[in-house]
Design an enzyme around this catalytic site. Structure first.
Site, mmCIF file in Angstrom:
data_model
loop_
_atom_site.group_PDB
_atom_site.id
_atom_site.type_symbol
_atom_site.label_atom_id
_atom_site.label_comp_id
_atom_site.label_asym_id
_atom_site.label_seq_id
_atom_site.Cartn_x
_atom_site.Cartn_y
_atom_site.Cartn_z
ATOM 1 C CE LYS A 18 83.443 21.814 109.684
ATOM 2 N NZ LYS A 18 84.941 21.705 109.548
ATOM 3 C CD GLU A 37 82.863 21.235 93.735
ATOM 4 O OE1 GLU A 37 83.496 20.196 93.435
ATOM 5 O OE2 GLU A 37 83.385 22.254 94.148
ATOM 6 C CB CYS A 83 87.414 20.122 93.215
ATOM 7 S SG CYS A 83 86.721 21.731 92.908
ATOM 8 C CD GLU A 95 89.843 15.044 94.512
ATOM 9 O OE1 GLU A 95 89.218 14.676 95.514
ATOM 10 O OE2 GLU A 95 89.485 16.015 93.804
#
Ligand code: NAI
Ligand code: MG
Length: 493
Positions: free
Chosen positions: A188, A263, A297, A396
């Site tokens: 997906k 992750e 990331c 983040e």
């Protein structure tokens, strides 16, 4: 400005419009619904793709299950599976110009950067193509009366849910190992960037992957993504994305206790000591935080600088940053493109406001770039005078925003580096070998780069400490994430 012309293949692909691949067949969503695909460099609509939902996930999982149970993929001779995986890598590389343009218009990343990523996606298939012939169990003959051995077997149906920052690389990192270790896959892609994954499904079929072994369902996270994560007939979910959604995936996996690899986010420290090569450190730190508009990331968003070189380093970092050209993805000269979506633009600029109101000082950037039209452009922004407890140092942001934090010495650098809920990556710049290794041991993160930043290789394991997730992708450790062992006892008496 050197505007790149769109290839005929690219125009044709988006005009078709692209469909999902389920059970080897190109299909629309069962509901016939679609959603818009937007070009972040202009804000314009490119095309529409199927809005797959739970019923489409059901069909894809059923196709994957059938292909797994009748062993049409895992039962192929290992050398044949190697050939097919290798061929996917070759097809990706052969189609680089087309795939790079699709990636550029879909995600906003400069086309030159995208070309490198297409190559890297091909490399992932090439690396994993070596594993089918090297994946097997062990024997344990230590008891004279017993012969014990293990079989290393695939898990079954693996669901992959991926983000929009490196669309084709992420698709490759999920599909290549799953297939290499004998599983079937339902992928997906992110709703912001579905195009290259749809094309990859076609290339997998072209390379000879049997029908049903690779399925790609486009759709929204809360619909298609959530249905895949909760599905009772899925054996494993491998997810890359935000920590918040990672938590939801873990909860959804509890239903049938499916395996998960997560992750997640990061707030990676990039430590520059006074004895570093300053020119290399400033250029490397700049790329480490601003590559892909900071939407990485592992981005080194917290730049920890030793006090004695602080001012000189910041000046050099600002110089390196200003030399990078912000521009549209299809401009050959662009070093940095827009952020991926209007939502992300809003998020990033609001964090810049938060940084200002927390008392940090903008030393370059600090605004949306409006001279480039309606695209989602943000100036690469550096804050100095940041304290590690500020929100811009803890949360983040996922955009081109760096926070420079002054540190006194090695011990303080390690303490500040670890003062975060994340632990994905880190970088250390020093010419002192002992210091480099000492810091590498002291940092709680899954990757430490020394005198470099942002490197990946399919042979090198990758993953997080703490709330950056668990499980390791790539390299030999990925075998643990896609296989299980069975112990067989044979009585010799
Ligand atoms: P996200 O985590 O929502 O999206 C990642 C993937 O998860 C997409 O495919 C999405 O459709 C899917 N998803 C969303 N909700 C889901 C659900 N309930 N169940 C199953 N799948 C679901 O990331 P988003 O919203 O696009 O970005 C928000 C923030 O997340 C970014 O600003 C950034 O901070 C972080 N992020 C981190 C990434 C990383 O690689 N660590 C990648 C992308 C985003
Ligand atoms: Mg989302």
């Amino acid at each position: 400005m050197a505007q790149v012309e769109l290839l005929a293949e690219v125009t044709k692909f988006i005009e078709r419009p692209p469909k999902m691949t389920i059970g080897g067949t190109a299909v629309e969503a069962k509901s016939s619904r679609t959603f818009d695909v937007i070009d972040p460099s202009t804000g314009d609509k490119l095309t529409e793709v199927p809005r797959g939902a739970a019923e489409d996930i059901d069909a894809a999982v059923a196709a994957a299950r059938e292909s797994f149970d009748d062993r049409r993929w895992s039962g192929l001779r290992p050398g044949k599976r190697t050939d097919i995986l290798y061929k996917i890598g070759e097809l990706i590389k052969r189609n680089t110009p087309e795939l790079a343009q699709l990636e550029a218009i879909d995600s906003g990343k400069p086309v030159n950067l995208a070309s490198g990523e297409i190559w890297a996606a091909g490399e992932a298939f090439r690396y994993f193509s070596g594993w089918p012939t090297k994946t097997f169990g062990e024997t344990n003959p230590s008891d004279d009366n017993m012969f014990i051995y293990s079989l290393r077997e695939p898990l079954g149906v693996c669901g992959g849910i991926i983000p929009w920052n490196f669309p084709l690389i992420m698709a490759a990192w999920k599909i290549a190992p799953a297939l290499a270790f004998g599983n079937s896959v339902v992928l997906k892609p992110a709703e912001q960037t579905p195009l290259t994954a749809l094309r990859l499904a076609e290339l997998c079929l072209e390379a000879g992957v049997p029908e049903g072994a690779v399925n790609v369902v486009t759709g929204l996270g809360e619909e298609a993504g959530a249905a895949l994560a909760a599905h009772d007939d899925v054996d494993k979910i491998t997810f890359t994305g935000s920590t918040g959604v990672g938590r939801k995936i873990l909860e959804a996996s509890a239903g049938n206790l499916k395996r998960t690899t997560l992750e997640l986010g990061g707030k990676s420290p990039n430590i520059v000591f006074a004895d570093a090569n300053l020119r290399r450190a400033s250029k490397g730190s700049m790329m480490g935080v601003f590559l892909n508009s900071g939407q990485v990331c592992t981005a080194g968003t917290r730049i920890l600088v030793e006090k004695s070189i602080h001012d000189e380093f910041v000046e050099s970092l600002v110089g390196a940053t200003r030399s990078m050209k912000l521009g549209p993805a299809l401009d050959d000269d662009s070093g940095m493109g827009p952020v991926v979506s209007a939502e992300q633009l809003e998020r990033v600029t609001s964090y810049i406001d938060i940084g200002r109101s927390e008392g940090a000082r903008v030393v370059t950037g600090g605004e949306r770039a409006t001279d480039l039209g309606d695209g989602y452009f943000v100036q690469p922004t550096i804050f100095a005078g940041v304290r590690n407890d500020m929100r811009i140092a803890q949360e983040e942001i996922f955009g081109p925003v760096a926070a420079v934090i002054e540190v006194a010495d090695v011990d303080e650098a390690i303490a500040v580096a670890n003062d975060t809920m994340y632990g994905l990556a880190s970088a250390v710049w020093t010419s002192d070998v002992s210091k480099a290794h000492k810091v590498a041991r002291g940092i709680k993160a899954g990757t430490v780069w020394v005198n470099t930043a942002g490197l990946y290789d399919p042979s090198v394991s990758f993953g997080g400490y703490k709330q950056s997730g668990f499980g390791r992708e790539l390299g030999k450790h990925s075998m643990e994430g896609y296989t299980q062992t069975k112990s067989v006892w044979v009585n010799l008496r």
